[in-house]
Enzyme design. Structure first.
Site, PDB file in Angstrom:
ATOM      1  N   ASP A 166       6.117  44.737   5.209  1.00 40.32           N
ATOM      2  CA  ASP A 166       6.199  45.642   6.368  1.00 40.32           C
ATOM      3  C   ASP A 166       6.261  47.104   5.919  1.00 40.32           C
ATOM      4  OD1 ASP A 166       6.093  44.656   8.972  1.00 40.32           O
ATOM      5  OD2 ASP A 166       8.132  43.833   8.863  1.00 40.32           O
ATOM      6  N   GLN A 213      11.213  40.202  11.912  1.00 41.60           N
ATOM      7  CA  GLN A 213      10.702  40.853  13.129  1.00 41.60           C
ATOM      8  C   GLN A 213      11.795  41.680  13.802  1.00 41.60           C
ATOM      9  OE1 GLN A 213       7.511  40.857  14.004  1.00 41.60           O
ATOM     10  NE2 GLN A 213       7.785  41.982  15.914  1.00 41.60           N
ATOM     11  N   LYS A 251       1.082  36.587  14.217  1.00 36.83           N
ATOM     12  CA  LYS A 251       1.036  36.854  12.774  1.00 36.83           C
ATOM     13  C   LYS A 251       0.807  35.552  12.003  1.00 36.83           C
ATOM     14  CE  LYS A 251       3.846  41.038  13.134  1.00 36.83           C
ATOM     15  NZ  LYS A 251       5.149  41.709  12.978  1.00 36.83           N
TER      16      LYS A 251
HETATM   17  N1  GUN Z   1       8.514  45.220  15.634  1.00 36.73           N
HETATM   18  C1  GUN Z   1       7.546  46.021  16.131  1.00 36.73           C
HETATM   19  N2  GUN Z   1       6.620  46.278  15.175  1.00 36.73           N
HETATM   20  C2  GUN Z   1       7.012  45.614  14.076  1.00 36.73           C
HETATM   21  C3  GUN Z   1       6.448  45.477  12.774  1.00 36.73           C
HETATM   22  O1  GUN Z   1       5.410  46.043  12.425  1.00 36.73           O
HETATM   23  N3  GUN Z   1       7.149  44.686  11.905  1.00 36.73           N
HETATM   24  C4  GUN Z   1       8.308  44.067  12.262  1.00 36.73           C
HETATM   25  N4  GUN Z   1       8.933  43.331  11.340  1.00 36.73           N
HETATM   26  N5  GUN Z   1       8.855  44.174  13.459  1.00 36.73           N
HETATM   27  C5  GUN Z   1       8.196  44.941  14.363  1.00 36.73           C
END
Ligand code: GUN
Length: 295
Positions: free
Chosen positions: A121, A98, A54
């Site tokens: 998110d 995350q 990311k």
């Molecule tokens: N863990 C798995 N997918 C995601 C996501 O799209 N965002 C976040 N913050 N954690 C995740």
């Protein structure tokens, strides 16, 4: 029937290119450079890779990014304080925490205290509610990335039976709502299957579109798929590999080798849905910087 492989990597690169061009324009005009912050707790290998990807993607499109890496032992209170700090940091347009988090920290609490206008998110209850009600909202990255693939591959969804497998807050539940919306892509008749579903193969065999997000490697087998179906694989389970240098490989929720030849379209793992999740997050961050959702 000829099967078309849906190339999420190529599609995400095209989206990143579009974003990079817009950021270059913003810079030229002296506007605010979009800034994404990411909080990572602990050292889970998968999460480390995802967060690093990311941050790298931010650099690639010209965003500013900040990675905050906290120890596994961080207390819930300390994490919530960090979230508040980002809430109050005027330079940060959007941020993510995350998931999964260590067991001693409540993801619900974290999602509730982050500001909806910085929740790129789309996990805050306000954004989830606004999404359900068709109000402007940050859409969750993975389901939105899947919609973008269906759109860019011009796959007809209206009137089709879409079977979503898995009811997580992050993928399955929002995906089922989004596919049923009066929108394009959308207008599906949706069935949401999960671990307690009886006769799941019987249901999936009636699906025009299968979206597998159950987190069980190779769960969807050829006998579960109607000839000509569109199959979207959200699975990314790490399994031990003796042939890969890293010692592991990513396995999807679909038994690709036997299912692919039955489909009209299928996403590979890796290189299907995964890269689109990141592209969607970047799009949400751009919208945050431009104050498009919350004015
Ligand atoms: N863990 C798995 N997918 C995601 C996501 O799209 N965002 C976040 N913050 N954690 C995740």
């Amino acid at each position: 029937m000829e099967v078309t492989l849906i190339d999420g990597k190529k599609t995400s690169e095209a989206i990143k290119q579009e974003i990079a061009e817009e950021v270059a324009q913003i810079k030229e005009q002296g506007g605010k450079i979009p800034h994404l912050a990411a909080i990572l707790v602990g050292n889970d290998g998968g999460s480390l890779t995802y967060v690093n990807n990311k941050v790298l993607a931010c650099e690639k499109v010209g965003f500013k990014s900040t990675l905050i890496h906290l120890e596994d032992s961080v207390t819930e209170e300390e994490l919530l304080a960090k979230v508040n700090e980002l809430n109050n940091d005027a330079d940060v347009d959007g941020f993510i925490v995350q998931l999964p988090l260590p067991k001693h920290i409540s993801a619900e609490k974290v999602n509730e205290i982050l500001l909806p206008e910085k929740d790129v998110d789309g996990f805050h209850p306000v954004n989830v509610g606004r999404m359900v009600l068709n109000l402007p909202a940050y859409l969750p990255a993975t389901p939105n990335g899947i919609l973008e693939l269906l759109k860019r591959y011009d796959i007809e969804t209206s009137g089709k039976h879409c079977v979503v497998i898995g009811r997580s807050n992050i993928v399955g539940s929002p995906m089922s709502i989004m596919m049923a919306k009066n929108a394009k892509p959308g207008n599906c008749t949706v069935t949401l299957c999960h671990s307690r579903t009886v006769n799941l193969p019987e249901i999936t065999r009636t699906a025009d579109i299968i979206i597998a997000a159950i987190g069980i490697p190779e769960f969807v087998t050829a006998d579960m798929v109607k000839p000509g179906a569109v199959v979207i694989d959200v699975g990314t389970t790490r399994v031990v590999s003796l042939t890969k240098k890293s010692g592991f490989e990513l396995k999807g929720d679909v038994k690709f080798d036997e299912v692919a030849s039955k489909c009209s379209y299928i996403t590979p793992v890796p290189g299907g849905v995964g890269p689109m999740t990141i592209a969607s997050l970047l799009l949400n961050t751009l919208r945050a910087a431009k104050k498009e959702v919350y004015k």
